[in-house]
Design an enzyme around this catalytic site. Structure first.
Site, short mmCIF file in Angstrom:
data_model
loop_
_atom_site.label_atom_id
_atom_site.label_comp_id
_atom_site.label_asym_id
_atom_site.label_seq_id
_atom_site.Cartn_x
_atom_site.Cartn_y
_atom_site.Cartn_z
N SER A 159 0.29 -5.64 5.90
CA SER A 159 1.06 -5.34 4.72
C SER A 159 1.23 -3.12 4.49
O SER A 159 2.17 -3.44 5.78
CB SER A 159 0.51 -5.14 3.47
N ASP A 239 1.85 -16.54 1.09
CA ASP A 239 1.44 -14.82 0.35
C ASP A 239 2.44 -14.04 -0.69
O ASP A 239 3.57 -14.66 -0.74
CB ASP A 239 2.43 -13.92 1.95
N HIS A 274 -2.28 -13.36 1.59
CA HIS A 274 -2.07 -12.26 1.63
C HIS A 274 -3.25 -11.05 2.03
O HIS A 274 -3.38 -9.84 1.90
CB HIS A 274 -1.38 -11.24 0.52
#
Lengths: 297, 297
Positions: A159, A239, A274
């Protein structure tokens, strides 16, 4: 250059060290976790053990990836050290923001130029320069280094940390600082997504020209890939941040017509989110990718 | 017999389901996580996929082991389902205790006989009877079951859950309910350690005779091992609870002169603590142990 060993934990065949140390570049104490693989204890055929740096995402400390990404089994399999830096300086005196996406836990791996952040938020220099040097000095106080934190190293992240890995890799590409780079659900074009714009504006000011030096989708246009280096990226299709903040397709589009075209191995993985469930699922593939570039297989 | 699917998360090659359902025996809604391995989706050669039940320790929910024990990679490797039950009923109305070692999060996998606990704390019947039946009904509503939660199953657990696994395995030994049993840092003799004494006294009353039916170190004297069944246990030497509450040597001593002598494969592992770092390090060995008994290798 001294580290405090706050915990030494047996994991798999090696040891996880929870360290803290004073950083001159961020003017603060920093936490960092290190996993020393079994080869450190049983011998590694005389060669220094290479390292992989894992840069974590928003809100994370070094603990999240240490507990949930499960790099340890892979580190033992191939024989590399894992380095889990923190995502920012921490403490009551560190300028912060009430939201999770800026300030403490959200250093964005850049050197801030704006008040009140610039004194502490020098995370680019910390992660890519000072931390590797300090680790190499601390662990190798002799002429036969057992651990290599400086030269034979690779980088990855998740991320915000995926952006940090891509950005740091590309900025240091010509010096060959990192042997390879991969990312899990990275922010690929921070200049053009809300998380990145908020961070860049507050840390770097309003001049978008200065933003470009950190943006992977700009850097692929600036940095020439003379070889056959590839970047490995996994991105889950479920995600929740994909469409607004991650937008991995923007990196593919940016690379089109550049030396990085077809060198970004973006793998969209069906149904993944995620979380660390996603990360841990693909850590074995990333470990093998880096192990090849580090000369371990 | 209906389950709510609160989350369905892609992990490794399979799916983690976060379920909740109403339990008639604990008179409450219960959470349970299930990991369905890749073989569930790709086919398992026609044979129903066996299950391993992992009973968690004090304070844990189904999330801890799902996130940190990393059974998923092993489940995919051998082809078994993982079941992660909760450690007690939960809710404002559930009688609780301010300490972490009794009440909510600390059901001790027994059937309470004392007020005010007996209405809700029927965790033995829940884990060993009702939950497997409900799961088998829910997932197999046809004549060709793909998943086996009842017959070809094994059990393991950590700390309080290690005691729960040993206790449940031995209590059901003659019916061969579980094909195999293992434990990570279990409480082996709850009658003689503070955690167990507090729980047994409050859930079962003061009659120590009734305590024996749940105590692994008593059960090895009562339950005859006619075959060559072995129990696998890992215990870290740096576990802070080893000397006062776990005391794994007491099980070895209790088994001496019984049919379980030399059948308790207790492996003291140097330097390991009580955390999920310890558990995840030895999950691969326990997975292989159970996979053999479940006919998967």
């Amino acid at each position: 250059m001294s580290f405090n060993v706050n915990a030494e934990i047996a994991v798999c065949g090696g040891k996880l060290l929870k360290l803290s140390h004073y950083s001159d570049v961020v003017n603060n104490t920093m936490d960092v976790n290190i996993y020393l693989p079994q080869q450190y204890f049983t011998g590694s055929n005389g060669k220094p053990i290479p390292s992989i740096y894992f840069l974590s995402g928003l809100t994370c400390t070094p603990q999240n990836a240490s507990e949930k990404a499960f790099w340890q089994l892979q580190a033992d399999k191939y024989g590399f050290t894992m380095v889990f830096p923190d995502t920012s300086p921490r403490g009551e005196h560190i300028p912060d923001d009430p939201a999770y996406d800026f300030g403490v836990g959200a250093g964005f791996y850049l050197n801030a130029t704006q008040e009140p952040y610039k004194k502490y938020f020098q995370m680019y220099d910390y992660v890519h320069k000072e931390l590797p040097r300090q680790l190499n000095q601390y662990f190798n106080n002799n002429k036969n280094p057992k651990l290599d934190f400086l030269d034979n190293v690779s980088i990855t992240g998740h991320s915000m940390g995926g952006y940090g890995a891509l950005s740091g890799y590309l900025q240091n590409y010509h010096s060959k600082k990192y042997k390879s780079c991969s990312a899990f659900a990275p922010i690929v074009n921070p200049m053009n997504v809300p998380w990145g714009q908020k961070a860049f504006k507050n840390y770097l000011g309003n001049d978008r020209l200065t933003w470009r030096q950190y943006d992977p989708s700009e850097l692929v246009k600036q940095v020439h890939n003379y070889g056959d280096d590839k970047i490995l990226i996994h991105q889950g299709t479920k995600d929740p941040f994909l469409n607004e903040n991650l937008r991995s397709n923007l990196l593919i589009e940016a690379a089109r017509g550049t030396s990085w075209e077809d060198k970004i191995d973006l793998r969209m993985v069906d149904g993944f989110d995620h979380s660390y469930y996603f990360i841990s699922s693909f850590v074995p593939i990333h470990a093998e990718f880096h192990a090849k570039h580090l000369g371990l297989i």
